[in-house]
Write a protein that holds these residues in place. Structure first.
Motif, short mmCIF file in Angstrom:
data_model
loop_
_atom_site.label_atom_id
_atom_site.label_comp_id
_atom_site.label_asym_id
_atom_site.label_seq_id
_atom_site.Cartn_x
_atom_site.Cartn_y
_atom_site.Cartn_z
N ASN A 200 0.54 -1.05 0.17
CA ASN A 200 0.14 -0.29 -0.02
C ASN A 200 0.35 1.62 -0.20
N HIS A 201 2.51 1.30 0.31
CA HIS A 201 3.12 2.27 0.27
C HIS A 201 4.05 2.30 1.01
N PRO A 202 5.20 2.87 0.27
CA PRO A 202 6.76 2.84 0.56
C PRO A 202 6.89 3.26 1.94
N ASN A 203 8.15 2.69 2.61
CA ASN A 203 8.93 2.31 3.78
C ASN A 203 8.73 4.21 4.33
N PRO A 204 7.61 4.25 5.05
CA PRO A 204 7.71 5.57 5.94
C PRO A 204 9.53 6.41 6.17
N GLU A 205 9.51 5.41 6.97
CA GLU A 205 11.98 5.44 6.90
C GLU A 205 12.33 6.57 6.17
N CYS A 206 12.06 5.88 4.65
CA CYS A 206 12.30 6.50 3.94
C CYS A 206 11.88 7.45 2.75
N VAL A 207 10.81 8.20 3.66
CA VAL A 207 10.09 9.26 3.03
C VAL A 207 10.36 10.34 3.70
N ARG A 208 10.53 11.98 3.38
CA ARG A 208 10.31 12.97 4.64
C ARG A 208 10.34 13.95 4.23
N TRP A 209 8.79 14.41 4.64
CA TRP A 209 8.06 15.76 4.85
C TRP A 209 8.55 17.05 5.02
N GLU A 210 8.54 17.63 4.42
CA GLU A 210 8.71 18.71 4.66
C GLU A 210 7.20 19.78 4.70
N LEU A 211 7.10 21.09 5.63
CA LEU A 211 5.92 22.05 5.08
C LEU A 211 6.25 23.25 4.66
N HIS A 212 5.62 23.88 3.29
CA HIS A 212 5.89 24.03 2.31
C HIS A 212 4.36 25.22 1.99
N ARG A 213 4.76 26.10 1.29
CA ARG A 213 3.85 26.32 0.42
C ARG A 213 3.94 26.11 -0.65
N VAL A 214 2.58 25.75 -1.46
CA VAL A 214 2.36 25.07 -2.65
C VAL A 214 1.62 26.33 -3.63
N PHE A 281 -0.19 6.31 -6.71
CA PHE A 281 -0.95 5.73 -5.89
C PHE A 281 -1.90 4.82 -6.42
N ASP A 282 -2.46 4.07 -6.90
CA ASP A 282 -4.19 3.80 -6.82
C ASP A 282 -4.81 3.43 -6.15
N LEU A 283 -5.41 4.25 -5.88
CA LEU A 283 -6.81 3.87 -4.22
C LEU A 283 -7.76 3.29 -4.37
N SER A 284 -8.33 2.83 -5.49
CA SER A 284 -9.03 1.41 -6.06
C SER A 284 -8.92 0.23 -6.00
N THR A 285 -7.28 0.12 -6.46
CA THR A 285 -7.15 -1.14 -6.47
C THR A 285 -6.05 -1.41 -5.28
N ARG A 286 -5.08 -0.29 -5.13
CA ARG A 286 -4.60 -0.51 -3.72
C ARG A 286 -3.28 -1.06 -4.21
N LEU A 287 -2.98 -0.71 -5.17
CA LEU A 287 -1.62 -0.81 -5.63
C LEU A 287 -0.67 0.72 -6.14
N TYR A 288 0.36 0.38 -6.79
CA TYR A 288 1.33 1.08 -6.60
C TYR A 288 2.39 1.11 -7.44
N VAL A 289 3.24 2.35 -8.51
CA VAL A 289 3.91 2.44 -9.27
C VAL A 289 5.21 2.95 -8.57
N PHE A 290 6.45 2.47 -8.80
CA PHE A 290 7.52 3.38 -7.97
C PHE A 290 8.85 3.71 -9.08
#
Length: 323
Positions: A200-214, A281-290
């Protein structure tokens, strides 16, 4: 800021007018509408050109991982060619597939003109012929990505703007994948392919997030136009426009996909940059391509016209230091 006054949207309301010397940088540093914002995205800096070595992984809900492609990718940003003060095209892409065995030897090439037209070609080693490939556009699924990503989702969005009504909804703060060193330069198996891909998702320890203006740009399918998506919400990093997040909605108004476009600093170019590590991330099938970039080379100038043309697709020319 030099582009203020020399970049404009053409009379058709969709394409970029470069006749007054619009070249390099964001065409619209102070965007007033969705079309201008999308041209900032299309013109986001990635250097004059670059080559990347990538592999794409298709992760099923069970956790099974399938490698869908291994390839070299060449990209060029037509607005940054130092030898062309008046650009001739917006974007160019060349892909050379080295694996797996079923697609090894294939090659594709795409050129997006400033007139909104896309030209694309495909080489198949089984026939030893290069053919025009007009289907490599819009909502055609990318076979080499397991069909989980569309051609107009390359780099978050690619191709013509004409199917959509574009609305600039302003700025907001949002957490986006940023400075993800552990993912782009994994030093252990934990963030390499063996440890990165979880169900369902990549290892959370490997993806860093920051708060930015978008910048928030919303695309709604025009009446009478066809596409498998009905609405798309883009959230572009304010500083670079090259990455962020995209949410897509199906024709039942349900959230269908989430796409990430992670960002990190290029210390050679001294800019924020993104690559083709754009998971879908395809939320209908719960698969993802990376897709994962393992190596990248920046180029000061694009390939010559004798190299970047459809006749050369029969030969692989993208190699480390060999372009």
């Amino acid at each position: 800021m030099k582009n203020i006054g020399r970049c404009a949207i053409a009379a058709d309301g969709m394409t970029l007018d470069v006749s007054k010397g619009c070249h390099g940088g964001f065409p619209f540093p102070i965007p007033k509408n969705g079309v201008e914002a999308m041209w900032n995205k299309k013109a986001a800096y990635m250097g004059a050109a670059r080559v990347m070595k990538t592999a794409s992984y298709y992760v099923k809900p069970s956790g099974e991982v399938v490698i869908t492609n291994q390839m070299f990718i060449y990209e060029e940003g037509g607005l940054y060619d130092p030898d062309k003060p008046i650009p001739t095209h917006e974007w160019g892409l060349r892909s050379e597939y080295s694996g797996p065995a079923r697609i090894a030897g294939q090659a594709t090439m795409i050129v997006d003109g400033l007139d909104g037209q896309r030209k694309s070609w495909s080489y198949q080693p089984a026939t030893r012929r290069t053919r025009l490939a007009p289907d490599l556009a819009a909502d055609t699924p990318i076979a080499a990505q397991g069909g989980a990503q569309l051609y107009d989702q390359l780099n978050m969005f690619s191709g013509t703007l004409e199917r959509w009504d574009w609305k600039l909804l302003g700025k907001q703060e949002m957490y986006i994948p940023y400075n993800i060193y552990s993912l782009m330069n994994p030093t252990s198996d934990k963030c390499g392919p063996k440890g990165l891909f979880m169900p369902n998702h990549p290892n959370p320890e490997c993806v860093r997030w920051e708060l930015h203006r978008v910048w928030h740009v919303q695309a709604t399918l025009k009446e009478g136009k066809r596409h498998i998506l009905k609405k798309r919400d883009f959230f572009f990093d304010e500083d670079s426009w090259i990455g962020g997040i995209q949410d897509t909605y199906d024709h039942n108004d349900k959230l269908y996909q989430v796409l990430w476009a992670p960002l990190w600093p290029d210390y050679i170019k001294k800019v924020t940059i993104g690559g083709s590590s754009f998971p879908t991330f395809d939320l209908s099938t719960r698969l993802y391509v990376f897709p994962l970039v393992s190596q990248s080379w920046s180029m000061d100038k694009p390939l010559s016209s004798s190299q970047f043309n459809s006749d050369t697709l029969t030969n692989f020319i993208l190699r480390p230091g060999g372009y």
